[in-house]
Design a protein around this motif. Sequence first.
Motif, mmCIF file in Angstrom:
data_model
loop_
_atom_site.group_PDB
_atom_site.id
_atom_site.type_symbol
_atom_site.label_atom_id
_atom_site.label_comp_id
_atom_site.label_asym_id
_atom_site.label_seq_id
_atom_site.Cartn_x
_atom_site.Cartn_y
_atom_site.Cartn_z
ATOM 1 N N ASP A 128 -15.717 -4.403 -46.084
ATOM 2 C CA ASP A 128 -15.139 -3.152 -45.585
ATOM 3 C C ASP A 128 -14.090 -3.416 -44.506
ATOM 4 O O ASP A 128 -12.968 -2.892 -44.570
ATOM 5 N N PHE A 129 -14.431 -4.229 -43.523
ATOM 6 C CA PHE A 129 -13.503 -4.511 -42.428
ATOM 7 C C PHE A 129 -12.275 -5.258 -42.919
ATOM 8 O O PHE A 129 -11.162 -5.041 -42.428
ATOM 9 N N GLY A 130 -12.482 -6.154 -43.891
ATOM 10 C CA GLY A 130 -11.358 -6.907 -44.425
ATOM 11 C C GLY A 130 -10.313 -6.000 -45.055
ATOM 12 O O GLY A 130 -9.101 -6.196 -44.870
ATOM 13 N N ARG A 131 -10.786 -4.985 -45.789
ATOM 14 C CA ARG A 131 -9.857 -4.036 -46.422
ATOM 15 C C ARG A 131 -9.103 -3.229 -45.368
ATOM 16 O O ARG A 131 -7.873 -3.050 -45.472
ATOM 17 N N ARG A 132 -9.814 -2.763 -44.375
ATOM 18 C CA ARG A 132 -9.158 -1.967 -43.317
ATOM 19 C C ARG A 132 -8.147 -2.821 -42.556
ATOM 20 O O ARG A 132 -7.055 -2.346 -42.193
ATOM 21 N N LEU A 133 -8.515 -4.052 -42.283
ATOM 22 C CA LEU A 133 -7.632 -4.941 -41.544
ATOM 23 C C LEU A 133 -6.325 -5.153 -42.303
ATOM 24 O O LEU A 133 -5.236 -5.128 -41.701
ATOM 25 N N ALA A 134 -6.413 -5.338 -43.612
ATOM 26 C CA ALA A 134 -5.204 -5.565 -44.422
ATOM 27 C C ALA A 134 -4.306 -4.332 -44.423
ATOM 28 O O ALA A 134 -3.080 -4.434 -44.245
ATOM 29 N N VAL A 135 -4.899 -3.154 -44.613
ATOM 30 C CA VAL A 135 -4.121 -1.903 -44.667
ATOM 31 C C VAL A 135 -3.454 -1.619 -43.323
ATOM 32 O O VAL A 135 -2.260 -1.296 -43.254
ATOM 33 N N LEU A 136 -4.212 -1.740 -42.233
ATOM 34 C CA LEU A 136 -3.684 -1.387 -40.920
ATOM 35 C C LEU A 136 -2.732 -2.450 -40.372
ATOM 36 O O LEU A 136 -1.815 -2.135 -39.616
ATOM 37 N N ALA A 137 -2.924 -3.706 -40.776
ATOM 38 C CA ALA A 137 -1.972 -4.747 -40.381
ATOM 39 C C ALA A 137 -0.613 -4.480 -41.025
ATOM 40 O O ALA A 137 0.438 -4.638 -40.383
ATOM 41 N N LYS B 23 0.486 -1.596 -41.840
ATOM 42 C CA LYS B 23 1.041 -0.426 -41.148
ATOM 43 C C LYS B 23 1.709 -0.830 -39.838
ATOM 44 O O LYS B 23 2.731 -0.267 -39.444
ATOM 45 N N LEU B 24 1.142 -1.837 -39.167
ATOM 46 C CA LEU B 24 1.706 -2.318 -37.909
ATOM 47 C C LEU B 24 2.874 -3.279 -38.145
ATOM 48 O O LEU B 24 3.679 -3.516 -37.246
ATOM 49 N N GLY B 25 2.948 -3.792 -39.376
ATOM 50 C CA GLY B 25 4.034 -4.718 -39.695
ATOM 51 C C GLY B 25 3.745 -6.152 -39.313
ATOM 52 O O GLY B 25 4.654 -6.916 -38.976
ATOM 53 N N MET C 229 -1.142 -9.079 -25.725
ATOM 54 C CA MET C 229 -2.445 -9.672 -25.412
ATOM 55 C C MET C 229 -2.904 -9.241 -24.012
ATOM 56 O O MET C 229 -3.128 -10.046 -23.107
ATOM 57 N N ASN C 230 -3.024 -7.933 -23.842
ATOM 58 C CA ASN C 230 -3.413 -7.354 -22.554
ATOM 59 C C ASN C 230 -3.810 -5.905 -22.788
ATOM 60 O O ASN C 230 -3.923 -5.472 -23.937
ATOM 61 N N HIS C 231 -4.019 -5.144 -21.727
ATOM 62 C CA HIS C 231 -4.284 -3.711 -21.863
ATOM 63 C C HIS C 231 -3.279 -2.920 -21.021
ATOM 64 O O HIS C 231 -3.623 -1.961 -20.325
ATOM 65 N N SER C 232 -2.044 -3.340 -21.107
ATOM 66 C CA SER C 232 -0.965 -2.683 -20.376
ATOM 67 C C SER C 232 -0.534 -1.402 -21.087
ATOM 68 O O SER C 232 -1.019 -1.069 -22.172
ATOM 69 N N ALA C 233 0.407 -0.693 -20.468
ATOM 70 C CA ALA C 233 0.954 0.522 -21.082
ATOM 71 C C ALA C 233 1.615 0.192 -22.423
ATOM 72 O O ALA C 233 1.542 0.975 -23.377
ATOM 73 N N LYS C 234 2.242 -0.996 -22.489
ATOM 74 C CA LYS C 234 2.872 -1.411 -23.744
ATOM 75 C C LYS C 234 1.825 -1.594 -24.839
ATOM 76 O O LYS C 234 2.054 -1.249 -26.002
ATOM 77 N N PHE C 235 0.671 -2.154 -24.462
ATOM 78 C CA PHE C 235 -0.409 -2.345 -25.436
ATOM 79 C C PHE C 235 -0.852 -1.003 -26.003
ATOM 80 O O PHE C 235 -0.961 -0.836 -27.224
ATOM 81 N N TRP C 236 -1.121 -0.038 -25.116
ATOM 82 C CA TRP C 236 -1.610 1.261 -25.587
ATOM 83 C C TRP C 236 -0.548 1.995 -26.408
ATOM 84 O O TRP C 236 -0.887 2.778 -27.303
ATOM 85 N N ALA C 237 0.714 1.716 -26.137
ATOM 86 C CA ALA C 237 1.783 2.304 -26.949
ATOM 87 C C ALA C 237 1.734 1.746 -28.368
ATOM 88 O O ALA C 237 1.974 2.475 -29.348
ATOM 89 N N VAL C 238 1.405 0.463 -28.492
ATOM 90 C CA VAL C 238 1.260 -0.139 -29.822
ATOM 91 C C VAL C 238 0.077 0.483 -30.555
ATOM 92 O O VAL C 238 0.168 0.828 -31.739
ATOM 93 N N VAL C 239 -1.050 0.646 -29.847
ATOM 94 C CA VAL C 239 -2.225 1.271 -30.457
ATOM 95 C C VAL C 239 -1.873 2.671 -30.949
ATOM 96 O O VAL C 239 -2.179 3.046 -32.086
ATOM 97 N N GLU C 240 -1.197 3.423 -30.092
ATOM 98 C CA GLU C 240 -0.852 4.811 -30.434
ATOM 99 C C GLU C 240 0.082 4.885 -31.637
ATOM 100 O O GLU C 240 0.039 5.847 -32.412
ATOM 101 N N SER C 241 0.908 3.868 -31.822
ATOM 102 C CA SER C 241 1.858 3.881 -32.938
ATOM 103 C C SER C 241 1.156 3.833 -34.291
ATOM 104 O O SER C 241 1.701 4.302 -35.297
ATOM 105 N N ILE C 242 -0.057 3.270 -34.339
ATOM 106 C CA ILE C 242 -0.794 3.220 -35.606
ATOM 107 C C ILE C 242 -2.073 4.054 -35.576
ATOM 108 O O ILE C 242 -2.685 4.298 -36.609
ATOM 109 N N TYR C 243 -2.465 4.499 -34.373
ATOM 110 C CA TYR C 243 -3.668 5.340 -34.254
ATOM 111 C C TYR C 243 -3.433 6.336 -33.121
ATOM 112 O O TYR C 243 -3.880 6.124 -31.989
ATOM 113 N N PRO C 244 -2.731 7.442 -33.394
ATOM 114 C CA PRO C 244 -2.347 8.407 -32.352
ATOM 115 C C PRO C 244 -3.516 8.988 -31.549
ATOM 116 O O PRO C 244 -3.366 9.270 -30.358
#
Length: 241
Positions: A142-151, A153-155, A207-222
């Motif tokens: 299950d996780f492998g499939r999600r990882l492939a699809v969402l990766a 999406k992130l490019g 590789m952190n939890h900066s504002a840039k990191f959360w912006a990346v998260v939001e780009s694929i998971y609003p």
Amino acid sequence: MTKKPIKLSSIQLSNGETIAYQLERRARRTVGLKITADGLVVHAPKYILEFQLKKLIQEKSNWIVSKLDARKQNHIPPIIWQDGETLQLLGNAINLNVVQDAKNKQAQFNHDSLTITSPQADDEAVIKHKVIQWYKKQAEVDFGRRLAVLAAKLGVSTPPLKLSSAQSRWGSCSSRGDIRLNWRLLQAPPHIINYVVCHELAHLKEMNHSAKFWAVVESIYPDYKLAEKELKQLSPQLHRM
């Protein structure tokens, strides 16, 4: 290291309720109170008098009662690894069916039930092991499939996946780009699993939890903030297994 002596005591609170508590004498100046899975624990200075200590505890009666009540309300009973127990799979309740058979068959899932067949049907340790092995096997797929699809999406390229059994983390991403996901997440609703996957994938770019990191998260998971809050609420339930 010498263990600090623990004494079991009881006290009548200001509301008339009598409770038991664990008393630990320590080299400290103040009295500390905390509520644990075992109830009230009191850390007290070595030389405080008994009547002074009880007076201080009684003064905190309202706090103690409210915390003990909250613990009771939030208590989640442990899984009983027997026929008829209810488990969680992808956010849905499923039944655990335990069948005794001389043949040690593989676990079988059918609609809303997981059937475990074993010569040792009354051995909870055996049933627990077989259930967890099944969950881990399904989680990897299950996780492998999600990882492939969402990766995609992130490019980014799909990173290597490993399962984790951590007690405090749902996922991690190493400096080499390997992603670990806790197999217990298979119990959670799909959108929660997706959030954790997106969170770890975002570390491939930040590789952190900066504002840039959360912006990346939001780009694929609003809706990541809502998912993060829901995961925290679900965590005690997921850690039953």
